[in-house]
Design a protein around this motif. Structure first.
Motif, PDB file in Angstrom:
ATOM      1  N   ASP A  55       0.907  -1.098   0.099  1.00  0.00           N
ATOM      2  CA  ASP A  55       0.162   0.117   0.058  1.00  0.00           C
ATOM      3  C   ASP A  55       0.737   1.341  -0.091  1.00  0.00           C
ATOM      4  O   ASP A  55       2.134   1.187  -0.273  1.00  0.00           O
ATOM      5  N   ASP A  56       0.433   2.448   0.171  1.00  0.00           N
ATOM      6  CA  ASP A  56       1.034   3.759   0.026  1.00  0.00           C
ATOM      7  C   ASP A  56       1.436   4.043   1.465  1.00  0.00           C
ATOM      8  O   ASP A  56       1.982   5.078   1.463  1.00  0.00           O
ATOM      9  N   ARG A  61       6.493   1.236   2.323  1.00  0.00           N
ATOM     10  CA  ARG A  61       7.495   1.595   1.458  1.00  0.00           C
ATOM     11  C   ARG A  61       8.809   1.438   2.092  1.00  0.00           C
ATOM     12  O   ARG A  61       9.640   0.967   1.482  1.00  0.00           O
TER      13      ARG A  61
END
Length: 166
Positions: A55-56, A61
Motif C-alpha cells: 500500500d502507500d 514503502r
C-alpha cells in the motif's frame, strides 16, 4: 554451470586471448564491476525479486526499500564471491590446459605465463555474464528460492495465503 562452461570455452579461444591482452587494467576493472552488476540486475528482473509496497503507507514503502536493498546487497555479494571463484577456476584451467606456446602461434604475439592472470580476469567477467544469462533457464521459483532464505520464503507464502483469503 553456464559460467563454468563459458569460462572453459573462452579460455581456449584465441580471439579471447587477443582481446584480454589488449585490455588495460581499468577496462578489466570496468568489465568486472559491470559483469557483476549486470548479473545482479538480470536476476532481479528475470526472477521478479523487486518488492513493491502493498500500500502507500510509509511503513510499506520502508519495508520494500529494506527488502530491495538487502536483495541487491545479497546478489552483489554472491556475484562477487562467484566471480572470485570463477577467476580461480579459470586461472587453474588456463595454467593446465592451453599451452602459451601453442596459443602464441595462433595469436602471433608474445605470451607468457603472466598473461594467464589477465586472461583469467577477463574470462571471469565474460563467464559471469554467461552464468547470469544461463540463470534465465531457471524458473522464477528456483531463483527466488536461491535468493531468499527458507524462513523468508515461508513468510512470503503466509502473506500470499493471507491476501488470497481476504
Amino acid at each position: 554451470m553456464a559460467a563454468l562452461a563459458t569460462g572453459a570455452v573462452a579460455t581456449v579461444n584465441s580471439t579471447i586471448w587477443l582481446l584480454a591482452g589488449s585490455l588495460s587494467w581499468w577496462r578489466l576493472v570496468i568489465a568486472s564491476v559491470a559483469s557483476i552488476a549486470l548479473v545482479a540486475a538480470w536476476l532481479v528482473i528475470d526472477g521478479e525479486l523487486w518488492d513493491r509496497p502493498d500500500d502507500d503507507s510509509p511503513q510499506a514503502r520502508e519495508r520494500s526499500r529494506l527488502y530491495n536493498t538487502s536483495t541487491l546487497l545479497t546478489l552483489l555479494a554472491g556475484g562477487l564471491i562467484c566471480y572470485a571463484a570463477l577467476y580461480v577456476v579459470n586461472l587453474a584451467w588456463a595454467f593446465f590446459v592451453p599451452d602459451p606456446g601453442v596459443m602464441r602461434s595462433y595469436v602471433n604475439v608474445p605470451i607468457s605465463h603472466g598473461d594467464l592472470f589477465v586472461l583469467a580476469w577477463f574470462v571471469a567477467s565474460a563467464a559471469t555474464v554467461g552464468g547470469g544469462l544461463g540463470s534465465g533457464l531457471e524458473s522464477d521459483e528456483a531463483i527466488r528460492a536461491a535468493a531468499y532464505s527458507k524462513r523468508e520464503q515461508d513468510r512470503r507464502n503466509r502473506l500470499e495465503h493471507d491476501r488470497s483469503d481476504t
